[in-house]
Design a protein around this motif. Structure first.
Motif, PDB file in Angstrom:
ATOM      1  N   PRO A  48     -62.388   1.229  16.259  1.00  0.00           N
ATOM      2  CA  PRO A  48     -62.567   2.667  16.019  1.00  0.00           C
ATOM      3  C   PRO A  48     -64.044   3.062  16.055  1.00  0.00           C
ATOM      4  N   GLU A  49     -64.301   4.269  16.509  1.00  0.00           N
ATOM      5  CA  GLU A  49     -65.675   4.783  16.624  1.00  0.00           C
ATOM      6  C   GLU A  49     -66.402   4.786  15.281  1.00  0.00           C
ATOM      7  N   TRP A  50     -65.705   5.167  14.212  1.00  0.00           N
ATOM      8  CA  TRP A  50     -66.370   5.215  12.911  1.00  0.00           C
ATOM      9  C   TRP A  50     -66.922   3.840  12.535  1.00  0.00           C
ATOM     10  N   LEU A  51     -66.208   2.777  12.901  1.00  0.00           N
ATOM     11  CA  LEU A  51     -66.639   1.421  12.583  1.00  0.00           C
ATOM     12  C   LEU A  51     -67.806   1.001  13.473  1.00  0.00           C
ATOM     13  N   ILE A  52     -67.682   1.267  14.751  1.00  0.00           N
ATOM     14  CA  ILE A  52     -68.743   0.903  15.710  1.00  0.00           C
ATOM     15  C   ILE A  52     -70.048   1.599  15.357  1.00  0.00           C
ATOM     16  N   ASN A  53     -69.965   2.862  14.981  1.00  0.00           N
ATOM     17  CA  ASN A  53     -71.165   3.671  14.713  1.00  0.00           C
ATOM     18  C   ASN A  53     -71.620   3.635  13.261  1.00  0.00           C
ATOM     19  N   GLY A  54     -70.922   2.856  12.415  1.00  0.00           N
ATOM     20  CA  GLY A  54     -71.316   2.762  11.004  1.00  0.00           C
ATOM     21  C   GLY A  54     -71.188   4.075  10.264  1.00  0.00           C
ATOM     22  N   LYS A  55     -70.211   4.869  10.638  1.00  0.00           N
ATOM     23  CA  LYS A  55     -69.997   6.183  10.013  1.00  0.00           C
ATOM     24  C   LYS A  55     -68.920   6.081   8.936  1.00  0.00           C
ATOM     25  N   PRO A  56     -68.890   7.028   8.008  1.00  0.00           N
ATOM     26  CA  PRO A  56     -67.835   7.034   6.995  1.00  0.00           C
ATOM     27  C   PRO A  56     -66.479   7.365   7.625  1.00  0.00           C
ATOM     28  N   ARG A  57     -65.454   6.888   7.006  1.00  0.00           N
ATOM     29  CA  ARG A  57     -64.097   7.199   7.452  1.00  0.00           C
ATOM     30  C   ARG A  57     -63.712   8.590   6.958  1.00  0.00           C
ATOM     31  N   THR A  58     -62.926   9.277   7.740  1.00  0.00           N
ATOM     32  CA  THR A  58     -62.448  10.597   7.332  1.00  0.00           C
ATOM     33  C   THR A  58     -60.963  10.580   7.005  1.00  0.00           C
ATOM     34  N   SER A  59     -60.307   9.451   7.195  1.00  0.00           N
ATOM     35  CA  SER A  59     -58.862   9.358   6.982  1.00  0.00           C
ATOM     36  C   SER A  59     -58.473   9.259   5.514  1.00  0.00           C
ATOM     37  N   GLY A  60     -59.413   8.832   4.669  1.00  0.00           N
ATOM     38  CA  GLY A  60     -59.093   8.610   3.260  1.00  0.00           C
ATOM     39  C   GLY A  60     -58.586   7.208   2.976  1.00  0.00           C
ATOM     40  N   ARG A  61     -58.487   6.373   4.011  1.00  0.00           N
ATOM     41  CA  ARG A  61     -58.054   4.988   3.814  1.00  0.00           C
ATOM     42  C   ARG A  61     -59.163   4.179   3.140  1.00  0.00           C
ATOM     43  N   TYR A  62     -58.738   3.165   2.383  1.00  0.00           N
ATOM     44  CA  TYR A  62     -59.678   2.241   1.754  1.00  0.00           C
ATOM     45  C   TYR A  62     -59.776   0.921   2.510  1.00  0.00           C
ATOM     46  N   THR A  63     -58.690   0.541   3.179  1.00  0.00           N
ATOM     47  CA  THR A  63     -58.627  -0.773   3.804  1.00  0.00           C
ATOM     48  C   THR A  63     -58.752  -0.673   5.323  1.00  0.00           C
ATOM     49  N   PHE A  64     -59.126  -1.805   5.913  1.00  0.00           N
ATOM     50  CA  PHE A  64     -59.147  -1.902   7.374  1.00  0.00           C
ATOM     51  C   PHE A  64     -58.690  -3.304   7.740  1.00  0.00           C
ATOM     52  N   THR A  65     -57.663  -3.389   8.552  1.00  0.00           N
ATOM     53  CA  THR A  65     -57.174  -4.670   9.026  1.00  0.00           C
ATOM     54  C   THR A  65     -56.949  -4.578  10.529  1.00  0.00           C
ATOM     55  N   THR A  66     -56.884  -5.722  11.157  1.00  0.00           N
ATOM     56  CA  THR A  66     -56.642  -5.737  12.600  1.00  0.00           C
ATOM     57  C   THR A  66     -55.165  -5.893  12.916  1.00  0.00           C
ATOM     58  N   TYR A  67     -54.327  -5.993  11.888  1.00  0.00           N
ATOM     59  CA  TYR A  67     -52.892  -6.141  12.068  1.00  0.00           C
ATOM     60  C   TYR A  67     -52.179  -5.340  10.985  1.00  0.00           C
ATOM     61  N   LYS A  68     -51.112  -4.681  11.343  1.00  0.00           N
ATOM     62  CA  LYS A  68     -50.323  -3.910  10.363  1.00  0.00           C
ATOM     63  C   LYS A  68     -49.320  -4.833   9.681  1.00  0.00           C
ATOM     64  N   HIS A  69     -49.633  -5.225   8.469  1.00  0.00           N
ATOM     65  CA  HIS A  69     -48.764  -6.116   7.704  1.00  0.00           C
ATOM     66  C   HIS A  69     -47.633  -5.363   7.015  1.00  0.00           C
ATOM     67  N   TYR A  70     -47.870  -4.098   6.710  1.00  0.00           N
ATOM     68  CA  TYR A  70     -46.907  -3.304   5.948  1.00  0.00           C
ATOM     69  C   TYR A  70     -46.772  -1.925   6.566  1.00  0.00           C
ATOM     70  N   SER A  71     -45.694  -1.234   6.198  1.00  0.00           N
ATOM     71  CA  SER A  71     -45.516   0.162   6.596  1.00  0.00           C
ATOM     72  C   SER A  71     -45.552   1.021   5.337  1.00  0.00           C
ATOM     73  N   ALA A  72     -45.557   2.328   5.525  1.00  0.00           N
ATOM     74  CA  ALA A  72     -45.559   3.240   4.379  1.00  0.00           C
ATOM     75  C   ALA A  72     -44.276   3.113   3.564  1.00  0.00           C
ATOM     76  N   ASN A  73     -43.229   2.576   4.173  1.00  0.00           N
ATOM     77  CA  ASN A  73     -41.944   2.417   3.479  1.00  0.00           C
ATOM     78  C   ASN A  73     -41.753   1.047   2.855  1.00  0.00           C
ATOM     79  N   SER A  74     -42.730   0.153   2.992  1.00  0.00           N
ATOM     80  CA  SER A  74     -42.618  -1.173   2.388  1.00  0.00           C
ATOM     81  C   SER A  74     -42.566  -1.041   0.868  1.00  0.00           C
ATOM     82  N   PRO A  75     -41.770  -1.865   0.194  1.00  0.00           N
ATOM     83  CA  PRO A  75     -41.712  -1.769  -1.273  1.00  0.00           C
ATOM     84  C   PRO A  75     -43.007  -2.263  -1.908  1.00  0.00           C
TER      85      PRO A  75
END
Length: 102
Positions: free
Chosen positions: A53-80
């Motif tokens: 993502p551009e924000w990561l490459i450019n060292g900019k803050p995230r605007t999504s409100g997410r705290y985590t960053f992973t290269t693989y989706k381990h869970y979904s929003a519906n995971s318990p």
């Protein structure tokens, strides 16, 4: 006073308490998996089409409100969510002898 993450979940506070009023602050952490699940409720600002993502490459803050960053989706929003955090009452016990292994 310390970090407790396994049973028996006890910390000796004898050296910190004084006669009269005392204040006890407890900070509780959540499991990483629960944070990943929570972030799946936020807009996806991660890897797309194999590109960082551009924000990561450019060292900019995230605007999504997410705290985590992973290269693989381990869970979904519906995971318990997993049981985590401060579960049950906090008790201050007075003992003749403190034993962290009891």
């Amino acid at each position: 006073m310390g970090v407790v993450w396994t049973a028996p979940f006890r910390i000796k506070i004898t050296d910190a308490v004084v006669s009269g009023d005392n204040r006890l602050d407890i900070e509780v952490a959540n499991l990483w998996s629960n944070r990943l699940i929570g972030d799946e409720l936020k807009p996806d600002d991660g890897i797309r089409n194999g590109q960082w993502p551009e924000w990561l490459i450019n060292g900019k803050p995230r605007t999504s409100g997410r705290y985590t960053f992973t290269t693989y989706k381990h869970y979904s929003a519906n995971s318990p969510l997993l049981r985590s955090g401060l579960i049950g009452p906090v008790k201050i016990l007075i003992a003749k002898k403190y034993n962290s292994e009891e």
